[in-house]
Design an enzyme around this catalytic site. Structure first.
Site, PDB file in Angstrom:
ATOM      1  N   HIS A 108       0.834  -1.208   0.000  1.00 13.22           N
ATOM      2  CA  HIS A 108       0.000   0.000   0.000  1.00 13.22           C
ATOM      3  C   HIS A 108       0.867   1.255   0.000  1.00 13.22           C
ATOM      4  O   HIS A 108       0.606   2.200  -0.755  1.00 13.22           O
ATOM      5  CB  HIS A 108      -0.912  -0.002   1.226  1.00 13.22           C
ATOM      6  CG  HIS A 108      -1.680   1.271   1.408  1.00 13.22           C
ATOM      7  ND1 HIS A 108      -2.895   1.505   0.809  1.00 13.22           N
ATOM      8  CD2 HIS A 108      -1.388   2.395   2.119  1.00 13.22           C
ATOM      9  CE1 HIS A 108      -3.321   2.714   1.136  1.00 13.22           C
ATOM     10  NE2 HIS A 108      -2.429   3.272   1.935  1.00 13.22           N
ATOM     11  N   GLU A 109       1.886   1.280   0.843  1.00 15.56           N
ATOM     12  CA  GLU A 109       2.780   2.447   0.876  1.00 15.56           C
ATOM     13  C   GLU A 109       3.539   2.587  -0.444  1.00 15.56           C
ATOM     14  O   GLU A 109       3.795   3.706  -0.901  1.00 15.56           O
ATOM     15  CB  GLU A 109       3.753   2.335   2.057  1.00 15.56           C
ATOM     16  CG  GLU A 109       3.093   2.314   3.422  1.00 15.56           C
ATOM     17  CD  GLU A 109       2.149   3.495   3.638  1.00 15.56           C
ATOM     18  OE1 GLU A 109       2.412   4.589   3.094  1.00 15.56           O
ATOM     19  OE2 GLU A 109       1.139   3.327   4.346  1.00 15.56           O
ATOM     20  N   HIS A 112       1.610   4.574  -2.862  1.00 21.37           N
ATOM     21  CA  HIS A 112       1.780   6.028  -2.780  1.00 21.37           C
ATOM     22  C   HIS A 112       3.029   6.476  -3.548  1.00 21.37           C
ATOM     23  O   HIS A 112       3.022   7.515  -4.216  1.00 21.37           O
ATOM     24  CB  HIS A 112       1.895   6.464  -1.320  1.00 21.37           C
ATOM     25  CG  HIS A 112       0.609   6.351  -0.565  1.00 21.37           C
ATOM     26  ND1 HIS A 112      -0.585   6.863  -1.031  1.00 21.37           N
ATOM     27  CD2 HIS A 112       0.326   5.792   0.636  1.00 21.37           C
ATOM     28  CE1 HIS A 112      -1.546   6.621  -0.151  1.00 21.37           C
ATOM     29  NE2 HIS A 112      -1.027   5.962   0.862  1.00 21.37           N
ATOM     30  N   HIS A 116       3.139   9.018  -6.785  1.00 13.26           N
ATOM     31  CA  HIS A 116       4.031  10.176  -6.874  1.00 13.26           C
ATOM     32  C   HIS A 116       4.872  10.117  -8.146  1.00 13.26           C
ATOM     33  O   HIS A 116       5.038  11.123  -8.853  1.00 13.26           O
ATOM     34  CB  HIS A 116       4.929  10.227  -5.638  1.00 13.26           C
ATOM     35  CG  HIS A 116       5.766  11.447  -5.555  1.00 13.26           C
ATOM     36  ND1 HIS A 116       7.096  11.425  -5.166  1.00 13.26           N
ATOM     37  CD2 HIS A 116       5.496  12.752  -5.821  1.00 13.26           C
ATOM     38  CE1 HIS A 116       7.578  12.652  -5.199  1.00 13.26           C
ATOM     39  NE2 HIS A 116       6.639  13.467  -5.583  1.00 13.26           N
TER      40      HIS A 116
END
Length: 242
Positions: A108-109, A112, A116
């Site tokens: 999940h991280e 991100h 980006h």
């Protein structure tokens, strides 16, 4: 009985506290759910044997991302990605664990970081809103209380500024929702395409990420309820001076 002061020179029963009570209850339920779900699936070891950190490294490499640093931070489920310095931080419960829950959170991280790298608009908007949301939440009550004490013609204007300041924090919570849901969606797709998790493991991970997503929904709902309370109490020229 809940009593509150509201510029009328006396105390009275404040029914708007129900907004705070409902918001707190929603957040507590969401938090309890994510903790219980994570604890349950943290006991399921992934067949790949990859830890959260190793899975994150493989995911980022599969997307051609080589400039993100993966590091360990203390805490439980304090995982985060900082787009300002391109650091992906994994907590004690994630970094060295090879459970399907840990791999899911790490993925999940990574979602991100991928957002980006690919210029996903909502995460850019959220990053831009961070300082405004922080200052808004800090200044809102200062402005509202100042307006209550100052009185006069400028009183309601100052109070309204406080309400608008708090609205920035609410806006941040709302923009966060698509960012978090999209990161989880990306995580599930990559975990499947790379074969890091099997079919059954993906189902377990989906439950973990879905529970985690509900904490953001709860936070947004709580913020909206707090904003509604401020509007009911202080907005629209409701306050009157003695």
């Amino acid at each position: 009985m809940i009593l509150a002061y509201y510029g009328y020179g006396y105390y009275y029963f404040d029914p708007t506290y129900i907004f705070l009570i409902i918001g707190a209850a929603i957040c507590m339920i969401a938090s309890a759910r994510v903790n219980s779900t994570y604890n349950k699936y943290s006991n399921y070891r992934s067949m790949s044997g990859l830890t959260g950190a190793q899975a994150a490294e493989r995911i980022l490499r599969s997307q051609g991302i080589t400039d993100v640093q993966i590091r360990h931070i203390r805490g439980n489920l304090t995982d985060n990605y900082n787009p300002a310095n391109k650091v992906l931080s994994l907590s004690d419960a994630t970094y060295a664990s090879d459970s399907v829950a840990a791999v899911g959170v790490a993925a999940h991280e990574c979602g991100h970081a991928i957002q980006h790298a690919k210029g996903y608009a909502p995460i850019s908007i959220r990053s831009a809103l961070v300082p405004f949301a922080n200052w808004g939440s800090r200044l809102s009550w200062i402005l509202i209380i100042a307006g209550l004490f100052i009185g006069g013609n400028s009183s309601q204007m100052i109070i309204d500024l406080g309400i608008w300041a708090f609205s920035l924090a609410v806006l941040f919570q709302l923009v966060t929702l698509p960012v978090e849901f999209n990161a989880s969606s990306r995580a599930m797709q990559i975990l499947e395409s790379t074969g890091i998790l099997g079919t059954q493991e993906l189902q377990y991970t989906r439950k973990v990420l879905s529970a985690a997503a509900m904490t953001y929904v709860a936070a947004a709902a709580s913020s909206i309820l707090q904003l509604l309370r401020l509007i009911v109490l202080f907005g629209g020229g409701r306050r009157r001076d003695d």
